[in-house]
Design an enzyme around this catalytic site. Structure first.
Site, short mmCIF file in Angstrom:
data_model
loop_
_atom_site.label_atom_id
_atom_site.label_comp_id
_atom_site.label_asym_id
_atom_site.label_seq_id
_atom_site.Cartn_x
_atom_site.Cartn_y
_atom_site.Cartn_z
N LYS A 88 5.40 -9.38 -10.75
CA LYS A 88 4.99 -7.97 -10.31
C LYS A 88 6.07 -7.43 -9.24
CE LYS A 88 0.82 -5.57 -8.61
NZ LYS A 88 -0.67 -5.78 -8.52
N LYS A 96 5.79 -6.13 -14.62
CA LYS A 96 5.78 -4.65 -14.38
C LYS A 96 6.35 -4.54 -12.90
CE LYS A 96 1.62 -3.18 -12.24
NZ LYS A 96 0.49 -2.89 -11.84
N TYR A 140 -0.74 3.78 -20.39
CA TYR A 140 -1.40 5.01 -20.42
C TYR A 140 -1.21 5.64 -21.68
CZ TYR A 140 -2.09 3.45 -15.53
OH TYR A 140 -2.43 2.74 -14.62
ZN LIG Z 1 -4.09 -5.65 -5.85
#
Ligand SMILES: [Zn+2]
Length: 325
Positions: free
Chosen positions: A193, A246, A311
Site C-alpha cells: 500500500k 494499491k 468503485y
Molecule cells: Zn488506515
C-alpha cells in the site's frame, strides 16, 4: 521481403474476440461500501460521484443493486463520529460495520463480505495506529488490530483485510483468529500500500484524514518496487491467503512482477482518486467513460490481478453483463 502478418488475426470482430487473452467477469469485482453509524442515511457522496454512504437500516437498498449486478462481494468501511485515541468504536459488537456484516450475510450468502481492518476511521487523530507521543506504537497497534479482526470475524465477515501497513499484523491476526476457532477465515492484507495522493476522495468520505503529519512512516514510498515485493513476501510468510496491492493504476508493474514471483491470488485496488479522474473526465466529455472503465479494469487483470476492488464495480458489471462495447 518476408514479414509477419500479425494483422491477419485482427481482421474481424469474431477473430479478435476468439483470441482475447484477458476477459473480465463481474464476479471478480469487489465494491466498497461506507457504513454510517447513524440512522436513515443513504447519501450519494459528491466526492465519489454518487458512491453510497449508508446506515445499516437502509443497507438493503444498495444490496438489491449489488445482487442484481452479480459481483463478487463488498468491502466495508466504517464511518462514525464516535472517535477516541484508541479507536475503541472499531471493536464494538454493535458497531456499524459489525451490524452491516450480519445484515449482508443474512441478506445473501453469495455476496462475499470483506472487512477492512484499520484504525484511521475510528481514531480521534486519524492515524492507522495507536500513538505513543506523535509516533505509532507498532506492536501495541497490531494487538488492537487483531481484536478488531476478531470482532469482524465473530460478526460473520468472510475475509479480513488489514489495511494499516504495520509490521507483523498478519501473523498476529492469524494467531488471534485461530485461537478463537476462526481457522477458515482468510486474511487478505493490503500488502503493498503506497503512500499515495490518490486516496484523497476516500479520506473525505470516511472522514479519516490524519489530524497531524502524514502516513509515510507506515505506508510505502511509491518510488520502491523491491520493497513492495518484500512486503508481499513477508505477508505471505506470516499467513496471508492472498494480497491486495494499491493504488492499482500506478502499481501495474508491481502487480505484474508479484504475479510472476508469488503463487498467490492478487487483488488490485482501483482507488478513489483513480475513480474520480475517470468520472471527472467523462463528465467533461473528454473521453468515453464506459470504454475507459473497461479498458482500465482489463489492464489491471492483464497485469496479473485476479480480482479488483473498484468503485466502478456496479457500472462495470452492468456494462459487461448488459451490452457489448
Ligand atoms: Zn488506515
Amino acid at each position: 521481403m518476408e514479414f509477419k502478418r500479425l494483422r491477419r488475426l485482427r481482421q474481424t470482430k469474431a477473430l479478435r474476440e476468439l483470441f482475447y487473452e484477458t476477459r473480465l467477469y463481474s464476479k471478480e469485482f469487489i465494491f466498497p461500501l461506507f457504513i454510517d453509524d447513524g440512522k436513515n442515511v443513504f447519501e450519494r457522496m459528491p466526492q465519489l460521484d454518487g458512491i453510497v454512504k449508508v446506515s445499516v437500516d437502509r443497507l438493503h437498498e444498495i444490496l438489491d443493486e449489488i445482487k442484481k449486478a452479480d459481483i463478487g462481494g463488498v468491502i466495508l468501511f466504517g464511518v462514525t463520529s464516535q472517535k477516541d485515541e484508541m479507536g475503541s468504536y472499531a471493536t464494538k459488537d454493535d458497531g456499524a460495520v459489525q451490524q452491516a456484516i450480519r445484515k449482508i450475510k443474512e441478506y445473501s450468502k453469495d455476496i462475499l463480505v470483506f472487512a477492512d481492518v484499520c484504525l484511521c476511521e475510528y481514531t480521534s487523530h486519524g492515524h492507522c495506529g495507536i500513538l505513543k507521543g506523535e509516533k505509532i506504537d507498532n506492536d501495541k497497534t497490531i494487538e488492537v488490530l487483531s481484536e478488531i479482526a476478531l470482532s469482524y470475524a465473530k460478526a460473520g465477515a468472510d475475509i479480513i483485510c488489514p489495511s494499516d501497513m504495520m509490521d507483523g499484523r498478519v501473523a498476529t491476526i492469524r494467531e488471534k483468529l485461530d485461537s478463537h476457532g476462526f481457522v477458515y477465515t482468510p486474511i487478505i492484507p493490503y500488502s503493498a500500500k503506497f503512500a499515495s495522493s490518490l486516496y484523497a476522495p476516500f479520506r473525505d468520505v470516511a472522514n479519516s484524514r490524519p489530524a497531524f503529519g502524514d502516513r509515510k512512516s507506515y505506508q510505502m514510498p511509491y518510488q520502491n518496487k523491491r520493497e513492495a515485493l518484500r512486503e508481499i513476501e513477508a505477508d505471505i510468510l506470516e499467513g496471508a491467503d492472498a494480497v491486495i496491492i494499491k493504488p492499482a493504476l500506478t502499481s501495474l508493474d508491481v502487480i505484474s512482477t508479484a504475479k510472476e514471483k508469488f503463487n498467490i491470488p492478487i487483488i488490485a485496488y482501483n482507488v478513489s482518486g483513480e475513480y474520480a479522474m475517470v468520472k471527472s473526465a467523462g463528465k467533461l466529455g473528454l473521453l468515453n467513460e464506459e470504454e475507459v472503465i473497461i479498458e482500465i479494469l482489463t489492464a489491471m487483470k492483464r497485469a496479473g490481478a485476479d480480482a479488483i476492488i473498484t468503485y466502478h464495480a456496479l457500472e462495470a458489471a452492468k456494462i459487461l453483463n448488459g451490452k457489448e462495447l
